[in-house]
Design an enzyme around this catalytic site. Structure first.
Site, PDB file in Angstrom:
ATOM      1  CB  SER A 176      -0.872   0.017   1.249  1.00 47.34           C
ATOM      2  OG  SER A 176      -0.071   0.275   2.393  1.00 47.34           O
ATOM      3  CE  LYS A 177      -2.618   6.958   0.343  1.00 45.54           C
ATOM      4  NZ  LYS A 177      -3.408   8.051  -0.221  1.00 45.54           N
ATOM      5  NE  ARG A 178      -1.794   5.731   5.674  1.00 47.02           N
ATOM      6  CZ  ARG A 178      -1.443   6.927   5.174  1.00 47.02           C
ATOM      7  NH1 ARG A 178      -0.203   7.155   4.825  1.00 47.02           N
ATOM      8  NH2 ARG A 178      -2.338   7.876   5.034  1.00 47.02           N
TER       9      ARG A 178
END
Length: 509
Positions: free
Chosen positions: A265-267
């Site tokens: 994820s972009k996290r």
RNA sequence: GCCGCGUUGGUCAAGGGGUUAAGACGCAUCCCUUUCACGGAUGAAUCACGGGUUCGAUUCCCGUACGCGGUACCA
């Protein structure tokens, strides 16, 4: 399943944000497959969820594909014979198919409100069944055309009561298909819920849209991420009901690209400091910027390469592939079925390799853009290509070129004087004074001659070359880095070289 | 919980009944280099576990464990 028809594949993103790694890899595999078979690659915009519309996201996807060199043959932009290519513009197409299913008893109207659905989930929630589905266990307890009187249904419909159309999953049937990567996969229909096909706003859900559009657009092979595997039985059934399984495309579900913990994820990117999106993406609502591979300094060639081998390899020891080679060598049956963890270190290695692999003139042009963007003005007379060739071995990301080459274009802002001062003495001071004298008299200004002179003077001064080599480097470059110091001096030229030696000498007195 | 898909070194992975179980990234040490890199060398895996099948299983079958995905009027 038809395998003899023309190859037509599609990538169908929903324009809701940045385009991440996995998405680009899906594009890539689609693209490779299409090119390899002389087929068409279609880009279809899945914008059926109007609540998730994000301005700019669609244009951004096109930019990413253009950067990566994976442009579609048919799309909103390119046009084509099977448009429109934006599902929101195809809205009118879907209802008839949903109605057809209802007429055939394969789907039904459901009038349950969101609140009622929530209530149902509460009521049926148990420890054994923490997330109850709208399935054959509960559908006869809900407000739908299966258990309402016909007159009531007609009246509700006539009153334009908000409703959806749900597929009626058969009980205890086995639905299976042959996945190009995983082989035979099958599901028991009793365990699959009655998915919504047509939403209350008249838009289709993904499930209906993907089948209708793949049919209408004559898609021959449907590739997508593994996260879609659980809903495959719904799609298979829809194909069977609507168009016949014979017309169904061949399916392949790609393995997921994993982050340090689960689906990437972009996290993860923010947390571990690596890009996840192809290009920079700024969320128009929050203003939050998520860094992309492009801006981080990746070459599209490297990006494509590293993505290709994340889940696929050709069985040899080859690791570096150009797009053309990939088109030649890619094959679906060598795609893995298990997920792969993304390794940023290896990603950087690929970029480094591609920096070395690119044609010098091509690389130089791209470096020039980077340097210019960083505020350096580089005259056309500057021996940029020579400089790039000299330093490229020590570069992993494009912006590294700045740090490794600024000193060719500007006097170093800081001189790491502490690296020479402790061992500085009069002998060295005299050596450099002599070196300047000698260099001033030089007629042929080239690295070999400079080094030769340097060594002769060192010998005459009773100094080991190594003792004065580092100081010279600091004088010219500002720090303990860079290529062979005499190569640097050669490019800097006589005046500049002498000037820099003098300057640092002044600092050391 | 249920369903599905997976499981070869830290990571990507080749291989697929009999092998010293490739290679790459990263890491460590060493060589080269009178900077930093490049390059070269060396090191590290009882092939998740337990049962089968077999003369022989990392490879085939069945379980178990673990991981991931799904379980929305999101895609």
């Amino acid at each position: 399943m038809a395998t003899d028809k023309k190859v037509r594949v599609r990538f169908a993103p929903s324009p809701t944000g940045g385009l991440h790694l996995g998405g680009v890899r899906t594009v890539l595999y689609n693209y490779l497959f299409a090119r390899q078979h002389g087929g068409d690659f279609i880009l279809r915009i899945e914008d059926t969820d109007q609540t998730r519309f994000v301005p700019g996201a669609e244009e951004y996807i096109f930019q990413c594909l253009a950067w990566a060199g994976l442009e579609p043959d048919e799309s909103v932009k390119q046009g084509g014979a099977y448009g429109p290519y934006r599902q929101s513009e195809r809205k009118a197409l879907y209802r008839q198919y949903a109605e057809q299913l209802v007429a055939n008893g394969q789907a039904y109207y459901a009038f349950d409100t969101p609140e009622e659905l929530e209530q149902m989930r509460q009521d049926f929630k148990t420890e054994q069944n923490p997330s109850p589905q709208y399935d054959h266990h509960v559908r006869d307890k809900m407000r739908n055309s299966l258990n309402l009187q016909k007159e009531d249904v007609d009246r509700l419909l006539q009153d334009n009561t908000r409703h959806v159309i749900r597929i009626k999953m058969p009980e205890n049937e086995t639905v299976g298909f042959n996945d190009m990567i995983r082989g035979d996969v099958s599901f028991n229909t009793s365990l699959v819920d009655d998915k919504v096909l047509l939403k209350a706003d008249g838009m289709p859900t993904y499930h209906l849209a993907v089948v209708v559009d793949d049919y209408l657009m004559k898609i021959s092979h449907a590739f997508r991420g593994e996260e879609w595997l659980p809903s495959a039985p719904v799609h298979i059934l829809l194909w069977k009901y609507l168009y016949g399984e014979d017309h169904m495309p061949r399916w392949a579900h790609f393995p997921l690209i994993l982050g340090p913990g689960g689906k990437l994820s972009k996290r993860d990117g923010a947390k571990y400091g690596f890009p996840v999106f192809a290009m920079n993406w700024t969320d128009p609502r929050t203003g939050e910027l998520t860094e992309g591979f492009k801006e981080k300094g990746f070459l599209p060639e490297a990006f494509i390469n590293l993505l290709a081998v994340l889940g696929w390899n050709d069985g040899t020891e080859q690791e570096l592939f150009s797009l053309d080679e990939l088109i030649q060598k890619f094959s679906m049956d060598r795609v893995h079925s298990s997920g792969a963890k993304f390794d940023y270190e290896k990603a950087k290695w690929y970029n480094h390799e591609w920096i070395k692999k690119l044609a010098p003139a091509d690389l130089t042009q791209r470096v020039k853009e980077v340097l210019t963007a960083k505020g350096l003005s580089i005259s056309d007379k500057a021996p940029l290509q020579k400089i790039v060739e000299l330093v490229k071995d020590r570069i992993t990301l494009l912006p590294d070129f700045y740090d490794q080459t600024v000193y060719f274009f500007k006097v170093p802002e800081t001189i790491d004087i502490t690296a020479v001062r402790p061992k500085w003495n009069e002998a060295k001071q005299l050596f450099f004074a002599e070196l300047i004298r000698s260099y001033e008299l030089m007629s042929a200004w080239d690295a070999a001659a400079l080094e030769n002179d340097f060594k002769e003077i060192a010998a005459a001064s009773q100094l080991k070359p190594g003792e004065v080599m580092l100081p010279l480097r600091i004088m010219l470059v500002g720090g303990k880095f860079g290529p062979h110091v005499f190569d640097i001096a050669e490019i800097l030229g006589k005046e500049e070289t002498i000037q820099r030696i003098r300057h640092t000498l002044g600092l050391l007195i």
